[in-house]
Design an enzyme around this catalytic site. Sequence first.
Site, PDB file in Angstrom:
ATOM      1  N   GLU A  46       0.487  -0.853   0.313  1.00 44.09           N
ATOM      2  CA  GLU A  46      -0.018   0.256  -0.119  1.00 44.09           C
ATOM      3  C   GLU A  46       0.673   1.326  -0.286  1.00 44.09           C
ATOM      4  O   GLU A  46       0.577   1.919  -0.136  1.00 44.09           O
ATOM      5  CB  GLU A  46      -1.102  -0.116   1.174  1.00 44.09           C
ATOM      6  CG  GLU A  46      -1.893  -1.170   1.313  1.00 44.09           C
ATOM      7  CD  GLU A  46      -1.488  -2.256   2.256  1.00 44.09           C
ATOM      8  OE1 GLU A  46      -1.764  -3.259   3.240  1.00 44.09           O
ATOM      9  OE2 GLU A  46       0.249  -2.560   1.925  1.00 44.09           O
ATOM     10  N   CYS A  54      -0.394   0.504   7.899  1.00 42.79           N
ATOM     11  CA  CYS A  54      -0.335   0.723   6.675  1.00 42.79           C
ATOM     12  C   CYS A  54      -1.667   1.385   6.287  1.00 42.79           C
ATOM     13  O   CYS A  54      -2.421   2.406   6.013  1.00 42.79           O
ATOM     14  CB  CYS A  54      -0.206  -0.624   5.452  1.00 42.79           C
ATOM     15  SG  CYS A  54       1.548  -0.911   5.193  1.00 42.79           S
ATOM     16  N   SER A 109      23.287 -41.948  -7.648  1.00 39.55           N
ATOM     17  CA  SER A 109      22.054 -41.439  -7.945  1.00 39.55           C
ATOM     18  C   SER A 109      22.260 -40.041  -8.819  1.00 39.55           C
ATOM     19  O   SER A 109      21.356 -39.256  -9.553  1.00 39.55           O
ATOM     20  CB  SER A 109      21.360 -40.594  -6.521  1.00 39.55           C
ATOM     21  OG  SER A 109      22.535 -40.544  -6.193  1.00 39.55           O
ATOM     22  N   TRP A 165      22.725 -39.234 -12.567  1.00 36.79           N
ATOM     23  CA  TRP A 165      21.361 -38.110 -12.414  1.00 36.79           C
ATOM     24  C   TRP A 165      19.612 -39.756 -12.707  1.00 36.79           C
ATOM     25  O   TRP A 165      19.973 -40.034 -13.891  1.00 36.79           O
ATOM     26  CB  TRP A 165      20.967 -37.205 -13.298  1.00 36.79           C
ATOM     27  CG  TRP A 165      22.011 -36.393 -12.211  1.00 36.79           C
ATOM     28  CD1 TRP A 165      23.606 -34.911 -13.317  1.00 36.79           C
ATOM     29  CD2 TRP A 165      21.536 -35.168 -11.326  1.00 36.79           C
ATOM     30  NE1 TRP A 165      23.896 -34.799 -12.634  1.00 36.79           N
ATOM     31  CE2 TRP A 165      23.410 -34.095 -11.246  1.00 36.79           C
ATOM     32  CE3 TRP A 165      21.375 -34.559 -10.167  1.00 36.79           C
ATOM     33  CZ2 TRP A 165      23.478 -33.663 -10.384  1.00 36.79           C
ATOM     34  CZ3 TRP A 165      21.018 -34.307  -9.336  1.00 36.79           C
ATOM     35  CH2 TRP A 165      22.844 -33.122  -9.150  1.00 36.79           C
ATOM     36  N   ARG A 218      12.054 -24.437  -4.895  1.00 31.00           N
ATOM     37  CA  ARG A 218      13.183 -23.766  -3.542  1.00 31.00           C
ATOM     38  C   ARG A 218      12.705 -22.342  -3.641  1.00 31.00           C
ATOM     39  O   ARG A 218      12.414 -22.132  -1.850  1.00 31.00           O
ATOM     40  CB  ARG A 218      14.367 -24.042  -3.596  1.00 31.00           C
ATOM     41  CG  ARG A 218      14.452 -25.408  -3.517  1.00 31.00           C
ATOM     42  CD  ARG A 218      16.423 -25.806  -3.934  1.00 31.00           C
ATOM     43  NE  ARG A 218      16.518 -26.327  -4.067  1.00 31.00           N
ATOM     44  CZ  ARG A 218      17.763 -27.348  -3.915  1.00 31.00           C
ATOM     45  NH1 ARG A 218      19.034 -26.648  -4.978  1.00 31.00           N
ATOM     46  NH2 ARG A 218      18.008 -28.312  -4.617  1.00 31.00           N
ATOM     47  N   LEU A 269      21.765 -26.367  -2.243  1.00 27.40           N
ATOM     48  CA  LEU A 269      20.489 -25.845  -1.487  1.00 27.40           C
ATOM     49  C   LEU A 269      20.488 -24.292  -1.986  1.00 27.40           C
ATOM     50  O   LEU A 269      18.810 -24.321  -1.653  1.00 27.40           O
ATOM     51  CB  LEU A 269      20.182 -26.684   0.090  1.00 27.40           C
ATOM     52  CG  LEU A 269      20.817 -27.910   0.240  1.00 27.40           C
ATOM     53  CD1 LEU A 269      20.978 -27.817   1.547  1.00 27.40           C
ATOM     54  CD2 LEU A 269      20.084 -28.486  -0.635  1.00 27.40           C
ATOM     55  N   SER A 319      22.199 -34.681  14.124  1.00 20.84           N
ATOM     56  CA  SER A 319      22.429 -35.582  15.732  1.00 20.84           C
ATOM     57  C   SER A 319      23.764 -35.267  15.926  1.00 20.84           C
ATOM     58  O   SER A 319      24.005 -34.937  17.388  1.00 20.84           O
ATOM     59  CB  SER A 319      22.342 -36.413  15.641  1.00 20.84           C
ATOM     60  OG  SER A 319      22.262 -37.755  15.361  1.00 20.84           O
ATOM     61  N   SER A 348       9.761 -39.985   8.438  1.00 20.73           N
ATOM     62  CA  SER A 348      10.377 -39.192   9.465  1.00 20.73           C
ATOM     63  C   SER A 348       8.876 -38.362   9.717  1.00 20.73           C
ATOM     64  O   SER A 348       7.758 -38.815  10.225  1.00 20.73           O
ATOM     65  CB  SER A 348      11.519 -39.057   9.555  1.00 20.73           C
ATOM     66  OG  SER A 348      11.879 -38.239   9.725  1.00 20.73           O
TER      67      SER A 348
END
Length: 364
Positions: free
Chosen positions: A56, A90, A174, A176, A190, A210, A227, A301
């Site tokens: 605004e 605003c 893996s 590709w 992403r 990433l 962890s 998980s």
Amino acid sequence: MNNTDRDIFFMKKALQLAKKGMSWTAPNPLVGAIIVKNDRIIGQGYHHKFGGDHAEVDALKSLKGSPDLRDATLYVTLEPCNHFGKTPPCVDAILRHNIGRVVVAHEDPNPLMAGKSIKKLRAAGVHVEVGVLAKEAEKINENFVYFHTAKRPLIAVKFATSLDGKIATSTGESQWITNEKSRMFARALRAQYQSILVGKNTVLKENPHLGSRDPRYKDPLRIILDSKLEIPSDFQVFRDERVIIATTNFAPSQKITELQERGIHVLVFKEKIGVPELLTELSKLNINSIFIEGGSEVIGSFFDSGMVNKVYTFHAPIIVGGKNAPNAIAGKGINQIAKAIKLKDIQRRYFDDDVLTWGYVDEQ
């Protein structure tokens, strides 16, 4: 054009403006605003980035001269804010400029804010209409809306597999499975989420960047589950301080301190990183959405916890085979087909021979 057609026409333009803030505004929403007088756009703006002017105010600053706005209409894709945050309210700016009419796509989903600005504007004599293209406006801000209604981040999961559901061969290769077009689109996804989450094994195996790899978009905040803090400090995920590390009390205290001294946020859990506990802490940090890319144990998980909202699956036309080749989703899984997770609002897109299927988890 009647008022309904006119309002839809200009609100569509405001929604297009809102999308320009993609990836830069989080945890704030994407918002666009247009000021119309005599059926002509005289001002427009959008929320460019977190901490910057809201839509605004951006639209008001775009006005040339000092036009009389008593007969003008402000179209805005979300209820104007009514509180001091990074910027002033605003709604006060709207009142100072004497705008006669305001059309809002939908109310702010935050219960602390919802409807307050609308009431304040109406009390001041401003004609306010709410609900024009509400579904479309809520869609572009589904992360923001979900966070303030469910009180936790929206969770999206992405994985790429062969036709037989494998993410790698039995030897771990893996790269590709999918083609370059699929991988480019996956990286672009992403930018639609405030953060990206992976587990330790994915980082150790691939040393991933990433990021969105596109200067038009801000890289998502990186959330890493480790962890015991085994990831080397010179890996790409630690290239700057935009990282949250979730670890446990099994991690060396010295390494926790080293990461914190680098400006990296470290979440320490007692014995394991539980999904509900993790999301509770991330909610406190105002993380409204998480894009999960792996690995299979991490994805499993989140599915086991019942916290997944959206799924993107890329399938390449290859067969890998092998009982020891890893699948996309580990964890406990389900024990009856009738209890299988179902998707709704399904869409598909082709990248040459690869197929992307995405949809929302049906909570019924």
